[in-house]
Design a protein around this motif. Sequence first.
Motif, PDB file in Angstrom:
ATOM      1  N   SER A 277      -5.454   0.827   5.398  1.00 15.40           N
ATOM      2  CA  SER A 277      -4.623   0.712   6.595  1.00 15.40           C
ATOM      3  C   SER A 277      -3.140   0.738   6.255  1.00 15.40           C
ATOM      4  O   SER A 277      -2.710   0.170   5.239  1.00 15.40           O
ATOM      5  N   ASP A 278      -2.357   1.388   7.128  1.00 14.45           N
ATOM      6  CA  ASP A 278      -0.901   1.387   6.979  1.00 14.45           C
ATOM      7  C   ASP A 278      -0.374  -0.038   7.018  1.00 14.45           C
ATOM      8  O   ASP A 278      -0.838  -0.868   7.807  1.00 14.45           O
TER       9      ASP A 278
ATOM     10  N   ARG B 227      -5.276   5.935  -0.124  1.00 15.83           N
ATOM     11  CA  ARG B 227      -4.894   6.803   0.998  1.00 15.83           C
ATOM     12  C   ARG B 227      -5.617   6.409   2.285  1.00 15.83           C
ATOM     13  O   ARG B 227      -5.067   6.544   3.391  1.00 15.83           O
TER      14      ARG B 227
ATOM     15  N   ARG C  66       0.823  -1.213   0.000  1.00  9.34           N
ATOM     16  CA  ARG C  66       0.000   0.000   0.000  1.00  9.34           C
ATOM     17  C   ARG C  66       0.861   1.269   0.000  1.00  9.34           C
ATOM     18  O   ARG C  66       0.575   2.237  -0.714  1.00  9.34           O
ATOM     19  N   SER C  67       1.965   1.272   0.775  1.00 12.05           N
ATOM     20  CA  SER C  67       2.812   2.475   0.874  1.00 12.05           C
ATOM     21  C   SER C  67       3.472   2.799  -0.466  1.00 12.05           C
ATOM     22  O   SER C  67       3.574   3.970  -0.853  1.00 12.05           O
TER      23      SER C  67
END
Length: 372
Positions: free
Chosen positions: A82-83, A79, A7-8
Amino acid sequence: MRIIIERSNLLKSLSHVHRVVERRNTIPILSNVLLKSEGGALRLKATDLDIEITEAVPASGEQDGATTVPAHLLYDIVRKLSDGSEVKLETNPDGAQMTVTSGRSHFRLQCLPESDFPDITAGTFSHTFQMKSADLARLVERTQFAISTEETRYYLNGIFLHTIDSGGSLKLRAVATDGHRLARAEMEAPAGSEGMPGIIVPRKTVAEIQKLLGEGAETVEIELSDAKIRFTVGAVVMTSKLIDGTFPDYQRVIPTGNDKALTLDRQTFSSAVDRVSTISSERGRAVKLAVADSQLTLTVNSPDSGTATEELAVGYESEAIEIGFNAKYLLDITGQLSGDSAVFMLADPGSPTLIKDGGDEGTLYVLMPMRV
């Protein structure tokens, strides 16, 4: 297409490419970002037909393919995930939709075919050179505030980048002006820039490259021709059309005979201008500078609010003079100066003033006076 990506990594790339996509588009495909999975990487591309940004990020590709989805919508979705999560992107067999899955979150987005996506990168570049990101950032930051926003004078809507022989050495020089003020910054020309055409880099491109340069890459590669420029910063490649116009002969407006030198402390002067201009809510209110006997008096008069004055100790040995300037323009210029001191080279109340940076010999500014 079926891939899994951190995701990042996806968010960082989307934050780069989605910025060039206009919120409202009459051409639907221009609202989309192109996603292409190949060789263990996901390549993203977005364009507004003037600027194109591409970036490749690592991904676990289970099935290669390509599609386009709404750029701002995908960015907002990623965005809010979840991190530390992983994101799965998968198109259905007919390619009309893409499913975004992360944990228990599922989104289904409408797609447009890859074949409809425009490509502006065709063409060859005549010059290629590398320079430190910090050097290019300095040229841009010192000059971008003076770019004109007046669309009728479109050839002033960018930074003029060119090489020039100055004092026996080749310099890479950036110039911007809106007719009221002019900013010029220069540095030693990097190898490979010799003979490059003088180009005008558009305002939107300047804003985008500023953001990319601030992300920590040490060097930037620049490729250019008469019509296009390409910046490679880390994994991001930005290609832009140039402004098709002739930048005016700016050398003619840089005064050479100004003989009254006013030396002052940059921060003290900037704070004083900011304080006295508070008296007027009107943008562009003139501030009067009256200087004599090593003392500078700043005055702002407002018919509605009253008057503000402040006195400063300065270095000045010529005859007394009174001259007015736009307060905002003064603050813009002093905000770009890097040294503790600034030198105003004055002529008379109706002539342009030359402003030099005590901490950077490669920059200078020209400011037109106002009636006060």
